[in-house]
Motif scaffolding. Sequence first.
Motif, PDB file in Angstrom:
ATOM      1  N   TYR A  10       2.142 -44.639  -6.783  1.00 49.91           N
ATOM      2  CA  TYR A  10       3.160 -45.658  -7.003  1.00 49.91           C
ATOM      3  C   TYR A  10       4.548 -45.095  -6.706  1.00 49.91           C
ATOM      4  N   GLU A  11       4.796 -43.873  -7.106  1.00 43.78           N
ATOM      5  CA  GLU A  11       6.110 -43.249  -6.879  1.00 43.78           C
ATOM      6  C   GLU A  11       6.429 -43.199  -5.381  1.00 43.78           C
ATOM      7  N   TYR A  14       7.063 -46.843  -4.239  1.00 43.10           N
ATOM      8  CA  TYR A  14       8.371 -47.298  -4.728  1.00 43.10           C
ATOM      9  C   TYR A  14       9.505 -46.680  -3.904  1.00 43.10           C
ATOM     10  N   TYR A  17      10.538 -48.794  -1.046  1.00 43.98           N
ATOM     11  CA  TYR A  17      11.128 -50.111  -1.264  1.00 43.98           C
ATOM     12  C   TYR A  17      12.538 -50.107  -0.668  1.00 43.98           C
ATOM     13  N   LYS A  22      14.749 -52.730  -4.800  1.00 41.01           N
ATOM     14  CA  LYS A  22      14.950 -51.895  -5.990  1.00 41.01           C
ATOM     15  C   LYS A  22      16.005 -52.505  -6.903  1.00 41.01           C
ATOM     16  N   ASN A 126       5.733 -56.005  -7.777  1.00 42.81           N
ATOM     17  CA  ASN A 126       5.871 -54.591  -8.133  1.00 42.81           C
ATOM     18  C   ASN A 126       4.770 -54.176  -9.106  1.00 42.81           C
ATOM     19  N   GLU A 130       1.976 -51.389  -8.579  1.00 42.70           N
ATOM     20  CA  GLU A 130       1.875 -50.293  -9.551  1.00 42.70           C
ATOM     21  C   GLU A 130       0.441 -50.160 -10.075  1.00 42.70           C
ATOM     22  N   PHE A 156       9.184 -54.380   0.195  1.00 42.19           N
ATOM     23  CA  PHE A 156       8.228 -53.580  -0.575  1.00 42.19           C
ATOM     24  C   PHE A 156       7.640 -52.438   0.256  1.00 42.19           C
TER      25      PHE A 156
END
Length: 192
Positions: A10-11, A14, A17, A22, A126, A130, A156
């Motif tokens: 996920y990190e 993210y 993004y 964000k 999101n 996740e 995304f």
Amino acid sequence: THLLDLIPSYEHLYANYSTQTKRNLKRSLGYSLTISQNIQPQEIIDLFRLNRGKEYKHPPAYYKLLNKLMLACVNKNFGQCWGVYIGEKKLCAGAFFVGSNKRVVFLFSGVNKQGYDTHAMTFLINRFIEENAQQNLTLDFEGSSDTDLARFYKGFGSKEAHFMQIRKNELPGPVKWIKEMQSELGGGIPSK
């Protein structure tokens, strides 16, 4: 269409993004939003119908059939209906995902004004990313000719994918020629 490979953490996802996504996610976290992963298809359909659906004027039979199809997918474990609530369990956004063969398609959604204002759909997508990160899945946002929607999906970290299209015209001769002429003239024959 826009595709997002969910294999990374996920990190990592993210980090890809867009700045705007964000920012919208951070704003959404300022509201008392909660997620349910088990809402009824009709709730998402109603959100759409009473908001953006007003532009399309689909007949009631269209929504009835859509509900049956969504329910069939959910009952056969191919579909998931997620909803975002604000405050006292007021639904403001919902999404229907359908999956098969390591691909999950973001197929249908509904959002009301409160959902737009709170960035509830960003919050929902999101959370979906996740919860499904580090799985051998691809999230397919489905195609869109709407540039704003395409930009939202790309936010995304999804990548645009193009598919070839073939059209085959097997109409009788004169009808076929008229259709071909319409196509060459941009969709219509000019009147006299």
